[in-house]
Write a protein that holds these residues in place. Structure first.
Motif, PDB file in Angstrom:
ATOM      1  N   LEU A 266      60.813  34.284  30.177  1.00 19.15           N
ATOM      2  CA  LEU A 266      61.592  33.675  31.256  1.00 19.15           C
ATOM      3  C   LEU A 266      61.832  34.645  32.403  1.00 19.15           C
ATOM      4  CD1 LEU A 266      63.090  31.034  31.992  1.00 19.15           C
ATOM      5  CD2 LEU A 266      65.119  32.009  30.936  1.00 19.15           C
ATOM      6  N   ILE A 267      61.936  35.923  32.106  1.00 20.47           N
ATOM      7  CA  ILE A 267      62.280  36.905  33.138  1.00 20.47           C
ATOM      8  C   ILE A 267      61.057  37.721  33.556  1.00 20.47           C
ATOM      9  CG2 ILE A 267      63.701  38.925  33.655  1.00 20.47           C
ATOM     10  CD1 ILE A 267      65.805  37.819  31.767  1.00 20.47           C
ATOM     11  N   SER A 268      60.458  38.427  32.600  1.00 17.43           N
ATOM     12  CA  SER A 268      59.389  39.363  32.930  1.00 17.43           C
ATOM     13  C   SER A 268      58.096  38.657  33.325  1.00 17.43           C
ATOM     14  CB  SER A 268      59.136  40.294  31.735  1.00 17.43           C
ATOM     15  OG  SER A 268      58.051  41.154  31.993  1.00 17.43           O
ATOM     16  N   ASP A 269      57.662  37.704  32.505  1.00 23.41           N
ATOM     17  CA  ASP A 269      56.361  37.077  32.757  1.00 23.41           C
ATOM     18  C   ASP A 269      56.369  36.189  33.991  1.00 23.41           C
ATOM     19  OD1 ASP A 269      55.524  38.383  30.569  1.00 23.41           O
ATOM     20  OD2 ASP A 269      55.479  36.667  29.226  1.00 23.41           O
ATOM     21  N   THR A 270      57.475  35.510  34.247  1.00 19.40           N
ATOM     22  CA  THR A 270      57.535  34.698  35.466  1.00 19.40           C
ATOM     23  C   THR A 270      57.489  35.579  36.710  1.00 19.40           C
ATOM     24  OG1 THR A 270      59.951  34.701  35.267  1.00 19.40           O
ATOM     25  CG2 THR A 270      58.785  32.780  34.421  1.00 19.40           C
ATOM     26  N   ASP A 271      58.073  36.774  36.617  1.00 22.01           N
ATOM     27  CA  ASP A 271      58.010  37.705  37.745  1.00 22.01           C
ATOM     28  C   ASP A 271      56.574  38.161  37.988  1.00 22.01           C
ATOM     29  OD1 ASP A 271      59.367  39.467  39.732  1.00 22.01           O
ATOM     30  OD2 ASP A 271      58.572  41.039  38.448  1.00 22.01           O
ATOM     31  N   LYS A 272      55.820  38.416  36.907  1.00 25.95           N
ATOM     32  CA  LYS A 272      54.410  38.794  37.062  1.00 25.95           C
ATOM     33  C   LYS A 272      53.605  37.658  37.674  1.00 25.95           C
ATOM     34  CE  LYS A 272      54.152  42.200  33.327  1.00 25.95           C
ATOM     35  NZ  LYS A 272      53.500  42.554  32.039  1.00 25.95           N
ATOM     36  N   MET A 273      53.914  36.436  37.291  1.00 25.18           N
ATOM     37  CA  MET A 273      53.218  35.290  37.879  1.00 25.18           C
ATOM     38  C   MET A 273      53.430  35.253  39.387  1.00 25.18           C
ATOM     39  SD  MET A 273      54.047  32.283  35.139  1.00 25.18           S
ATOM     40  CE  MET A 273      53.514  31.037  36.290  1.00 25.18           C
ATOM     41  N   GLY A 274      54.668  35.468  39.815  1.00 27.82           N
ATOM     42  CA  GLY A 274      54.950  35.453  41.240  1.00 27.82           C
ATOM     43  C   GLY A 274      54.211  36.542  41.980  1.00 27.82           C
ATOM     44  N   ARG A 275      54.153  37.740  41.379  1.00 26.53           N
ATOM     45  CA  ARG A 275      53.446  38.843  42.034  1.00 26.53           C
ATOM     46  C   ARG A 275      51.963  38.556  42.141  1.00 26.53           C
ATOM     47  NH1 ARG A 275      56.091  42.343  38.525  1.00 26.53           N
ATOM     48  NH2 ARG A 275      54.077  43.010  37.697  1.00 26.53           N
ATOM     49  N   SER A 276      51.395  37.865  41.162  1.00 26.90           N
ATOM     50  CA  SER A 276      49.960  37.577  41.207  1.00 26.90           C
ATOM     51  C   SER A 276      49.594  36.740  42.413  1.00 26.90           C
ATOM     52  CB  SER A 276      49.523  36.858  39.924  1.00 26.90           C
ATOM     53  OG  SER A 276      50.047  35.551  39.885  1.00 26.90           O
ATOM     54  N   VAL A 277      50.524  35.935  42.909  1.00 25.90           N
ATOM     55  CA  VAL A 277      50.249  35.112  44.089  1.00 25.90           C
ATOM     56  C   VAL A 277      50.695  35.815  45.356  1.00 25.90           C
ATOM     57  CG1 VAL A 277      50.777  32.949  45.249  1.00 25.90           C
ATOM     58  CG2 VAL A 277      50.345  32.969  42.808  1.00 25.90           C
ATOM     59  N   ALA A 278      51.996  36.130  45.436  1.00 25.74           N
ATOM     60  CA  ALA A 278      52.553  36.632  46.690  1.00 25.74           C
ATOM     61  C   ALA A 278      52.021  38.017  47.041  1.00 25.74           C
ATOM     62  CB  ALA A 278      54.082  36.656  46.588  1.00 25.74           C
ATOM     63  N   MET A 279      52.117  38.968  46.103  1.00 24.23           N
ATOM     64  CA  MET A 279      51.776  40.340  46.445  1.00 24.23           C
ATOM     65  C   MET A 279      50.273  40.587  46.402  1.00 24.23           C
ATOM     66  SD  MET A 279      54.939  42.373  44.631  1.00 24.23           S
ATOM     67  CE  MET A 279      54.682  43.791  45.699  1.00 24.23           C
ATOM     68  N   ASN A 280      49.587  40.074  45.384  1.00 20.56           N
ATOM     69  CA  ASN A 280      48.156  40.317  45.309  1.00 20.56           C
ATOM     70  C   ASN A 280      47.388  39.573  46.388  1.00 20.56           C
ATOM     71  OD1 ASN A 280      48.110  42.146  43.211  1.00 20.56           O
ATOM     72  ND2 ASN A 280      48.028  40.586  41.632  1.00 20.56           N
ATOM     73  N   VAL A 281      47.783  38.338  46.676  1.00 22.37           N
ATOM     74  CA  VAL A 281      47.134  37.620  47.769  1.00 22.37           C
ATOM     75  C   VAL A 281      47.417  38.320  49.095  1.00 22.37           C
ATOM     76  CG1 VAL A 281      47.112  35.451  49.049  1.00 22.37           C
ATOM     77  CG2 VAL A 281      47.094  35.423  46.561  1.00 22.37           C
ATOM     78  N   ASN A 282      48.590  38.889  49.216  1.00 24.77           N
ATOM     79  CA  ASN A 282      48.935  39.681  50.396  1.00 24.77           C
ATOM     80  C   ASN A 282      47.937  40.824  50.571  1.00 24.77           C
ATOM     81  OD1 ASN A 282      50.096  41.359  52.301  1.00 24.77           O
ATOM     82  ND2 ASN A 282      51.890  41.837  51.086  1.00 24.77           N
ATOM     83  N   VAL A 283      47.753  41.626  49.513  1.00 20.21           N
ATOM     84  CA  VAL A 283      46.826  42.754  49.572  1.00 20.21           C
ATOM     85  C   VAL A 283      45.391  42.272  49.746  1.00 20.21           C
ATOM     86  CG1 VAL A 283      45.937  44.730  48.282  1.00 20.21           C
ATOM     87  CG2 VAL A 283      48.361  44.183  48.183  1.00 20.21           C
ATOM     88  N   LEU A 284      45.035  41.188  49.067  1.00 17.27           N
ATOM     89  CA  LEU A 284      43.672  40.680  49.142  1.00 17.27           C
ATOM     90  C   LEU A 284      43.300  40.265  50.559  1.00 17.27           C
ATOM     91  CD1 LEU A 284      41.185  39.851  47.403  1.00 17.27           C
ATOM     92  CD2 LEU A 284      42.180  37.573  47.279  1.00 17.27           C
ATOM     93  N   LEU A 285      44.152  39.488  51.185  1.00 16.78           N
ATOM     94  CA  LEU A 285      43.838  39.020  52.534  1.00 16.78           C
ATOM     95  C   LEU A 285      43.879  40.162  53.544  1.00 16.78           C
ATOM     96  CD1 LEU A 285      43.155  36.546  54.201  1.00 16.78           C
ATOM     97  CD2 LEU A 285      45.581  36.197  54.587  1.00 16.78           C
ATOM     98  N   ARG A 286      44.858  41.050  53.394  1.00 14.02           N
ATOM     99  CA  ARG A 286      44.938  42.190  54.316  1.00 14.02           C
ATOM    100  C   ARG A 286      43.686  43.059  54.209  1.00 14.02           C
ATOM    101  NH1 ARG A 286      49.235  46.416  52.657  1.00 14.02           N
ATOM    102  NH2 ARG A 286      47.563  46.833  51.165  1.00 14.02           N
TER     103      ARG A 286
END
Length: 726
Positions: A266-286
């Motif tokens: 509920l806490i750790s894995d959901t946070d990783k899910m969010g990072r996979s979209v917001a932060m990694n897509v951020n780095v990927l597109l940049r």
């Protein structure tokens, strides 16, 4: 066909044959074209025609010498081998207006560079991005496909934030473009300072560099803020959906899944899910935007140096992808270790009184140390692979950088490149390699972090293994309960029957007592009555209707239970009494507390009904907790009241007050599980259960007259209660 007994592997033999055929075709067709041209020089379009002819011939050769499984791979490699050299020449001609002088004998350096570049690009494509080639096992291919499907599902959960993400992508693109211009401006400044100094040109170059720096800083900050906002909204949305679905699961699910593990998801894995979209897509597109921009500037400065850079990037991509495959496996192991560590620490800390009373501190320390050692082994293995990966990557980077500097010196000597342009190219090359590494790393890390979403999605998709509740909610409920040949076993112990074809009836306005030895099935009957589980056979009826047809909220409004060890929540006394009710007045709370003989001791607390009971009610005694639990049940005015040794920790006066409340009941159905003689003897109906079966039932007088199992149990309890203390 090439023999399988050839001394080298079949794939390598096929690639070597294709390379030789390509060189022969190049020389023959090129000589023929030069002879037809008669001027010793051909235009660029002739080179494209030559390579097209070469590609067609190579395709024909591939069809003849290879089987159907390897043909797609060889054709892709042949296409790269054929069209990469004319592509470089075309780019050079477009950028500089002049091309290389062509001859029937290809330049060995160009052959090596084009072949190496084609092969490396081909390898990276097949091993990193292609899903259907034989270079990937079916197992890895299936796992990658599942990870991509999970990634798309995570992205789907981000759709409500499309405005925030759109603004973030816009700021990201602008910031990356401004940042790409900075090395170009630095090169211009160096050229101005190394040549004849012109003050206006110098100020213009400095101003342009400052403007690019300011734009990059401003848009990068805006991008980060928008992405963090989107990430927070996504985490909130997924956690809410997951918690909502967990609340719908049956009780057996929570018995099979420990609280620490569910909390980690509920806490750790959901946070990783969010990072996979917001932060990694951020780095990927940049990285993608910057890579395209830098590639344009690098080709405009020197195509030869760009070619060397293109050799480095596929090599690093291949190495990074290999490391990502290992990292994905170790991250899953770390995820399991973290969940195990969290669950163990939570259970020990939450049961500290029990640990202390049995002097088990050392044992629990050893268990916790063992879990930490398992995690340490995984981290140590990950560290060794990381060190090897960094060593190989650094060796390749330094080696190709030295080769690039040697080639840069030759270009400066020939006047094809300036000092400032070389410096700008070095900056671009460094950023290019970093961005390409980010592209490959982020691709693997997105699959890796999305792997954390597997458990989350399993929990999100899980359906309760109970029959769906119906919609019955009658205004008036009598409360007659009937068990008809109910057979039940717990999911964790499917071979042990908790109830065996049990048939019994609870009548409205009567007090029914369930008695019998431990493990006889009394608590199982209560669990089924509250619909925590469904029986494997038989049916339970409430006023003639199957229990599962009643609305979930309605059923638990009409059925209230008080257990021997009731659970209180951190909060005030009033909050615990009115728990689950809306707009409950203080007068109702006080009235229920008086019935449960709890009002007096509550008023003596420091803040009365607003006193915090502590974590799980630790600030209250066991008897006080039972009184509050009884008040919590009575305030609902339930039609069916279940008491499971609910007065075992109370003093005599409180027990008598609760007994008076039970005696005053006229129309409610009351089920009591008790061992005290007074409560059992005053029951209107007694049911004796043993080994999951109803052995005897009737009134106290009837069962005593039979002199059966109830009689023997009563005599045993009488002797225990009559025995003097001390």
């Amino acid at each position: 066909m090439i023999s399988k007994a050839y001394p080298i592997p079949r794939a390598a033999a096929e690639h070597f044959c294709l390379l030789c055929c390509d060189l022969v075709i190049w020389a023959c067709v090129w000589t023929a074209l030069l002879w037809l041209d008669g001027e010793g020089r051909l235009d660029l379009w002739c080179l494209w025609a030559l390579r097209t002819i070469s590609c067609v011939v190579l395709y024909s050769i591939i069809t003849c010498i290879s089987d159907s499984s390897s043909q797609p791979l060889l054709k892709r490699w042949a296409a790269l081998l054929s069209f990469l050299p004319p592509l470089f020449d075309s780019i050079q001609t477009i950028l500089h207006g002049t091309g290389r002088a062509f001859s029937p004998f290809p330049d060995p350096g160009m052959v090596i560079l084009s072949t190496a570049t084609s092969t490396l690009i081909y390898m990276v494509w097949e091993m990193v991005f292609t899903q259907g080639g034989p270079s990937k096992g079916s197992r890895n291919q299936k796992k990658d496909e599942e990870a991509r499907a999970l990634l798309m599902r995570v992205i789907h959960y981000s759709r409500p934030d499309y405005l925030h993400l759109g603004a973030a992508f816009l700021f990201l693109s602008l910031g990356a473009l401004f940042e790409t211009f900075i090395p170009y401006c630095i090169g211009k400044v160096i050229d101005i300072l190394s040549g004849k100094y012109q003050h206006n040109n110098f100020l213009w170059a400095i101003g342009l560099m400052a403007l690019c720096s300011l734009g990059s800083t401003m848009f990068t900050g805006l991008r980060g803020g928008m992405f963090m906002c989107s990430l927070s909204r996504l985490n909130k949305r997924i956690r809410h959906l997951l918690f909502q679905n967990l609340m719908k699961q049956e009780i057996g699910f929570f018995e099979d899944n420990k609280p620490g593990s569910l909390t980690s998801r509920l806490i750790s894995d959901t946070d990783k899910m969010g990072r996979s979209v917001a932060m990694n897509v951020n780095v990927l597109l940049r990285s993608l935007v910057k890579t395209c921009g830098m590639l344009y500037f690098m080709l405009s400065l020197s195509w030869q140096l760009t070619l060397l850079t293109c050799i480095e990037m596929p090599l690093l991509a291949f190495i990074q992808n290999s490391y990502n495959n290992f990292s994905q496996k170790t991250s899953k192991e770390l995820q399991d270790c973290n969940a195990e560590t969290t669950e163990l620490a939570s259970s020990v800390i939450g049961s500290m009184k029990t640990v202390r009373s049995f002097k088990a501190e050392h044992q629990e320390q050893q268990r916790y140390e063992q879990t930490l050692n398992r995690k340490l082994q995984v981290l140590r293995r990950k560290g060794v692979y990381s060190a090897i990966h960094l060593l190989i990557r650094r060796f390749i980077t330094v080696g190709l950088k030295v080769a690039m500097l040697f080639q840069g010196r030759n270009l400066i000597s020939s006047g094809q490149l300036s000092n400032g342009s070389l410096l700008a190219f070095v900056f671009y090359q460094k950023d290019m390699v970093t961005n390409m590494r980010h592209l490959v790393y982020v691709y693997g890390d997105m699959l890796n972090t999305v792997g954390s979403a597997v458990k989350v999605f399993q929990l999100l998709d899980r359906k309760p293994q109970l029959r769906e509740a119906g919609h019955l909610a009658p205004e008036k409920l009598k409360g007659r309960i009937t068990f008809e040949k109910v057979t039940f076993s717990y999911q964790s112990r499917p071979d042990q029957m908790a109830l065996k074809s049990v048939t019994l009836e609870l009548s409205p306005g009567k007090l029914t007592a369930l008695v019998g030895p431990s493990g006889g099935g009394k608590s199982s009957c209560v669990c089924l009555l509250q619909r925590f589980y469904d029986p494997q056979e038989g049916e339970m009826f409430l006023d003639g209707e199957p229990l599962y047809r009643y609305q979930h909220q309605y059923l638990h409004q009409k059925v209230a239970m008080v257990s021997q060890d009731p659970v209180l929540f951190s909060g005030s006394v009033r909050y615990n009494i009115e728990y689950g009710l809306q707009d409950c007045t203080l007068e109702r709370v006080e009235a229920a507390a008086r019935k449960a003989n709890a009002h007096n001791f509550i008023c003596k607390l420091e803040q009365g009904y607003n006193t915090d009971v502590g974590e799980c009610g630790d600030q209250l005694s066991a008897g006080q907790k039972q009184c509050i639990a009884i008040a919590r049940a009575l305030i609902r005015d339930p039609q069916i009241l279940i008491l499971d040794e609910a007065t075992s920790h109370m003093d005599c006066s409180t027990q008598q007050a609760v007994q008076d409340v039970l005696n005053s009941i006229t129309d409610q159905t009351v089920l009591v599980i008790a061992h005290r003689l007074e409560t059992v003897e005053k029951a209107d109906h007694i049911i004796f259960m043993e080994e999951g079966e109803v052995v005897e039932q009737g009134t106290h007088r009837q069962l005593m007259a039979k002199e059966g199992r109830y009689h023997r149990l009563r005599e045993k309890l009488f002797n225990l209660e009559a025995q003097p203390v001390g």
